[in-house]
Design an enzyme around this catalytic site. Structure first.
Site, mmCIF file in Angstrom:
data_model
loop_
_atom_site.group_PDB
_atom_site.id
_atom_site.type_symbol
_atom_site.label_atom_id
_atom_site.label_comp_id
_atom_site.label_asym_id
_atom_site.label_seq_id
_atom_site.Cartn_x
_atom_site.Cartn_y
_atom_site.Cartn_z
ATOM 1 N N GLU A 26 -12.996 86.312 32.042
ATOM 2 C CA GLU A 26 -13.746 85.537 31.197
ATOM 3 C C GLU A 26 -15.327 85.908 31.217
ATOM 4 O O GLU A 26 -15.921 86.141 30.404
ATOM 5 C CB GLU A 26 -13.437 84.238 31.698
ATOM 6 C CG GLU A 26 -12.232 83.628 31.448
ATOM 7 C CD GLU A 26 -11.432 83.703 32.541
ATOM 8 O OE1 GLU A 26 -11.556 84.430 33.345
ATOM 9 O OE2 GLU A 26 -10.311 82.868 32.667
ATOM 10 N N GLU A 38 -8.257 74.327 45.173
ATOM 11 C CA GLU A 38 -8.080 75.793 45.186
ATOM 12 C C GLU A 38 -7.970 75.927 46.819
ATOM 13 O O GLU A 38 -6.836 76.993 47.096
ATOM 14 C CB GLU A 38 -9.039 76.497 44.698
ATOM 15 C CG GLU A 38 -8.656 77.997 44.230
ATOM 16 C CD GLU A 38 -9.659 78.528 43.395
ATOM 17 O OE1 GLU A 38 -9.165 78.817 42.188
ATOM 18 O OE2 GLU A 38 -10.680 79.112 43.823
HETATM 19 O O1 F6P Z 1 -10.009 81.542 39.758
HETATM 20 C C1 F6P Z 1 -9.941 82.306 40.898
HETATM 21 C C2 F6P Z 1 -11.173 82.786 41.296
HETATM 22 O O2 F6P Z 1 -10.997 83.945 42.210
HETATM 23 C C3 F6P Z 1 -11.934 81.672 42.074
HETATM 24 O O3 F6P Z 1 -11.665 81.670 43.348
HETATM 25 C C4 F6P Z 1 -13.413 82.215 41.803
HETATM 26 O O4 F6P Z 1 -14.342 81.215 42.120
HETATM 27 C C5 F6P Z 1 -13.282 82.423 40.446
HETATM 28 O O5 F6P Z 1 -12.043 83.274 40.153
HETATM 29 C C6 F6P Z 1 -14.337 83.615 39.947
HETATM 30 O O6 F6P Z 1 -14.238 84.674 40.425
HETATM 31 P P1 F6P Z 1 -15.642 85.891 40.335
HETATM 32 O O7 F6P Z 1 -16.471 85.067 41.139
HETATM 33 O O8 F6P Z 1 -14.934 86.821 41.202
HETATM 34 O O9 F6P Z 1 -15.784 86.004 38.991
#
Ligand code: F6P
Length: 556
Positions: free
Chosen positions: A225, A367
């Site tokens: 995302e 989580e």
């Molecule tokens: O949804 C899983 C996760 O790993 C969360 O624990 C984390 O906060 C989020 O995705 C975003 O991850 P990143 O900061 O690596 O983009």
């Protein structure tokens, strides 16, 4: 604070939770007192409302409206002790690798450790590194806030957009909303998280690229995302600035642990704010992930927030369990989840600025403690993390409170309120506070059949108007919502989660449950995008949905 070095401490709990003496005693005790009503508990002990309170770092906790006796509390604290909570707290603060599935230390507490203290990870004191990043954030924030940092065309930055998701979004959004009162109103803050393009489109639709700064916040810098939104943001910027690639340097900064990926994206690592693998995403709002918060409220306020976190850390680390706020609230949560069978916890802040606090706590708690195996990999035979949800008061009262008052489920509530409004107007604050107190009173004591009848209610209506009561709640009261108080509140819930995770013998610091969906999405993306229909190898439902979507895509 004493120097702490990592030493090997046994963090695994050899005895299954439900076989512990304290657990068995709680089971027996539950059978004895489960029908006790708060009405009689209060009637039998006129001092209960003063006795069952605790105060730490300026947060006052009234836990008297819980379905407990002094004996319950004793047993719950015994359980916490026998679960090795003290040892595990010490292990966390010492920098031991208690996140065993990822072989990492769990050191969000180091993010707010004062300068001059020492916490060792792999033989290195991490506190100076934390302060070096804080200083870099301070310098950058001062430059942006003063107008010294200019965009590519020489214009001042007016808009700041944090791109991130999960812990790289929820903390920044919550803190921005919570501390808006202290923010620089000449800067616009927006937050883009969803891969749904509407999120990005709406965030930028009235903005001028030459005045916009993007903070790409991602611990891993690989999250689908965030990287998709970051690439879209770069295209939007370059489109607005007529394709001049060198503009990226003035309009993009990164917050990450992954310098290689940051540089691959085209952001100069000089404009990267680092953090470490020992900071979990959902525990990172006080790391560089809080850059947008610092830009909004200024470095001084950000440091006050850290100080608030630290005060609660020290309370959690040193206070006896009987007066330790996170431990008390943590064990009460265990009492309802594991003995009363409660499935949720309602977070009800009576402070409009805390409107995103329940959403923030959802990730923090769910989580962390949404786990079904213990540290040694065995299946649990007791419920773990409950569902967190909530809305600010008084809005919730006119929506879902009905179910809490008269529904068939037990929903423990945390009310959060303040002595002072940040925008005092007339009688508003007294009315707001009257509502918090009224709600916890009504939940606890309800209205009996006799009371309803005595009011002259016709017989047929009486059952509808009876409030059973005996609905438990905590009330947290603080002076006013400041950056420091927000730090204390967040740290309080972090340590509640820690307390419960320890008792449940689970790893509160990994999140394998989110992986499978991510992997499957990567497999499905080409199946949706390929020009030719592919042979699909999913289940019949998923295959059918994919085919239907492909058809929908081709229709105008
Ligand atoms: O949804 C899983 C996760 O790993 C969360 O624990 C984390 O906060 C989020 O995705 C975003 O991850 P990143 O900061 O690596 O983009």
């Amino acid at each position: 604070m004493a120097k702490r070095t990592a030493a090997k401490t046994k963090t695994r709990n050899p005895k299954p939770l439900t076989k512990r003496k304290a657990w068995k005693a709680l089971e027996a005790h539950y059978k004895k007192i489960r029908k006790l009503h708060l009405r009689s508990l209060f009637a039998d002990d006129p001092k209960r409302g003063e006795r069952m309170t605790a105060e730490a770092a300026g947060l006052f906790l009234d836990y008297s409206k819980n379905r407990i006796t002094s004996e319950t509390l004793k047993l719950l604290i015994w359980l916490a002790e026998k679960s090795g909570l003290r040892t595990r707290i010490d292990a966390m603060f010492r920098g031991e690798k208690i996140n065993i599935t990822e072989k990492r230390a769990v050191l969000h507490v180091a993010l707010r450790a004062p300068q001059g203290t020492s916490i060792m990870v792999d033989g290195e004191n991490v506190v100076p590194q934390v302060h070096a990043v804080l200083d870099k954030m301070t310098d950058f924030s001062n430059r942006v806030r003063s107008g010294d940092w200019k965009g590519h065309t020489g214009k001042r930055i007016r808009n700041i957009i944090n791109i991130g998701i999960g812990g790289s979004d929820l903390g920044p959004v919550m803190a921005y909303e919570a501390l808006k009162h202290y923010s620089d109103r000449s800067l616009n803050f927006r937050f883009v998280s969803n891969v749904d393009s509407t999120d990005f489109a709406e965030a930028v639709q009235d903005l001028e690229p030459s005045e916009t700064l993007f903070i790409v916040s991602s611990k891993t810098f690989t999250t689908l995302e965030t990287m998709t939104n970051a690439h879209t943001a770069r295209a939007w910027l370059l489109n607005g600035l007529i394709g001049d690639e060198s503009a990226v340097a003035k309009h993009f900064v990164a917050v990450s642990t992954n310098a290689a990926e940051v540089s691959k994206f085209g952001i100069d690592t000089a404009n990267m704010f680092g953090f470490w693998d020992w900071v979990g995403g959902r525990y990172s709002m006080d790391s560089a992930i809080g850059l947008s918060t610092m830009l909004a409220i200024g470095p001084g306020n950000f440091r006050s927030m850290l100080d608030g976190f630290h005060q609660m850390d020290e309370h959690f680390r040193t206070a006896p369990f009987e007066s330790n706020l996170p431990v008390l609230m943590g064990v009460l949560g265990i009492w309802y989840t594991d003995f009363f069978g409660a499935q949720t916890v309602a977070i009800l802040p009576y402070e409009q600025y805390l409107k995103r606090f329940p959403a923030y706590l959802q990730q923090l708690a769910m989580e962390s403690n949404g786990k079904h195996v213990t540290l040694d990999g065995s299946e649990v035979d007791y419920p773990t993390g409950p569902v967190y949800w909530g809305e600010p008061g008084t809005n919730g009262q006119h929506s879902f409170y009905q179910l809490i008052h008269q529904g068939t489920r037990l929903i423990p509530c945390d009310f959060i309120a303040f002595g002072h409004a940040l925008n005092p107007m007339g009688r508003h604050h007294d009315m707001l506070l009257a509502n918090v107190f009224a709600q916890s009173e009504a939940l606890a004591f309800g209205k009996t059949l006799e009371q309803v009848k005595a009011e002259g209610t016709p017989d047929w209506l009486v059952p509808h108007r009876v409030f059973e009561g005996n609905r438990p709640s905590n009330t947290i009261l603080a002076d006013r919502l400041t950056p420091e108080v927000l730090g204390k509140l967040v740290a309080l819930y972090e340590h509640i989660v820690f307390t419960q995770g320890t008792i449940w013998q689970i790893n509160s610091f990994d999140q394998w449950g989110v992986e499978l969906g991510k992997v499957l999405a990567q497999r499905i993306i080409p199946e949706l995008e390929s020009p030719k229909e592919q042979t699909l190898g999913h289940d019949a439902s998923t295959n059918n949905l994919i085919r239907r979507y492909r058809k929908l895509k081709t229709q105008e």
